[in-house]
Write an enzyme that holds these catalytic residues in place. Structure first.
Site: not given
Ligand code: F6P
Length: 341
Positions: A103, A125, A127, A162, A169, A222, A273
């Site tokens: 971007e 990206t 993303d 748990r 990301m 995130e 990562v």
């Protein structure tokens, strides 16, 4: 023709595949010369570059990162540097510049293109949030890494009964969260496009335990935030590039869920990562096609444009259109995952 290439912004698996493809098509097929600027726009602004011949790109197809280096640049530095960039382009005799980036890079590319520089952009990206291309390379790799991590986390979560909150990301969009969450069968997926209600999330996870299950996996992007007023939340601040510096949504969710559910919870932050290492075959192919088409666009003089994937075809789309808005996860796509809020 003389072509300049640079990689800018957060790195992404497949960048080297684009560089290699540009050099192969330009040098081997067209007899062009290619130079690579170091560390993104900084290299162009400071005329810091090296020649890229066929030997320079040998063996890099499967290599993660970028052989040219990358950096982020503050928009005001670039605005102030337009004339310097123009001078270097003229001095080096460049007929085209191919910036490969997300971007921020594409906005910078548009700025330089509007100033009259001959730019053909290539989107990248992990993303997957660039509008006007169906997919960006790097996304498939990131989803693969996140999915493998989720698969692995299930066994340890179950051993210890748990709740694991796995932060992936996705600053503005939840594509990685959605795809990895669906691929791994996560029990809740939280994306920035839909602010979460902590009560609803606790209920969703709690129902799983009531049904006798011994663990739960929550995937959270995130950039996800709670619905206003639903929980106290530290949103962090901004970095020098104007990007949000997140305060850790997984950590905050794990504290809150542990308290509400009375179950042990742990945050797991996958972080960089997801961006490192070798690209998947899909990303190598997409990156290679983008590189090939960017060179062709430069030869045709199609400047101010960017390569994009539409269906199975590579097309050109204007940089102006590409940076107009981000491609967010549509709610009907989100609804297809069975564990949504
Ligand atoms: O834009 C790609 C990206 O990987 C985002 O998903 C993430 O928020 C950001 O870059 C991280 O940036 P940096 O490497 O500067 O911490």
């Amino acid at each position: 023709m003389r072509i300049g290439v640079l990689t800018s912004g957060g790195d992404c698996p497949g960048l080297n595949a684009v560089i290699r493809s540009i050099v192969h098509r330009a040098v081997a097929d067209h007899g062009d010369e290619v130079v690579g600027f170091h560390d993104g726009w900084r290299g162009l602004l400071e005329a810091d570059y090296r020649k890229l011949d066929l030997d320079a790109v040998g063996g890099i197809l499967a290599l993660g990162g970028t052989i040219l280096g990358s950096s982020r640049v503050r928009p005001e530095h670039l605005r102030d540097g337009v004339e310097r960039a123009r001078g270097h382009v003229a001095d080096l005799g460049l007929d085209a510049i191919i910036p490969i980036g997300g971007e921020g890079t594409l906005k910078a590319a548009r700025l330089l293109s509007d100033a009259g520089l001959p730019i053909v952009g290539v989107p990248k990206t992990i993303d997957n949030d660039i509008a006007s291309t169906d997919v960006t390379f790097g996304f498939d790799t990131a989803v693969g890494v996140a999915t493998e991590a989720l698969d692995r986390l299930k066994t340890t979560a179950e051993s210890h009964q748990r709740v694991l909150i796995v932060e992936v990301m996705g600053r503005h969009t939840g594509w990685i969260a959605l795809h990895s969450g669906m691929a791994a069968g996560a029990h809740a997926i939280v994306v920035p496009e839909r602010p979460f209600d902590i009560g609803e999330l606790a209920e969703l996870v709690g129902r799983r335990f009531q049904a006798g299950k011994r663990f739960a996996i929550v995937v959270v992007a995130e950039g996800a935030k709670p619905r206003e007023g639903s929980m106290e939340f530290d949103i962090g601040g901004k970095d020098v590039y104007g990007h949000e510096r997140f305060a850790g949504v997984a950590r905050q969710l794990s504290l809150e869920l542990e308290e509400r559910l009375g179950k042990e919870a742990r945050p797991v932050i996958l972080g960089h990562v997801q961006r490192g290492g070798t690209p998947t075959a899909y990303d190598r192919v997409l990156a290679t096609r983008f590189g090939w088409h960017a060179v062709e666009a430069a030869h045709r003089g199609d400047f101010g444009m960017m390569t994009a994937l539409r269906g199975t075809q590579i097309v050109l789309t204007s940089l102006a259109e590409a940076v107009e808005h981000l491609k967010t996860v549509p709610m009907e796509r989100y609804a297809e995952a069975e564990c949504v809020l």
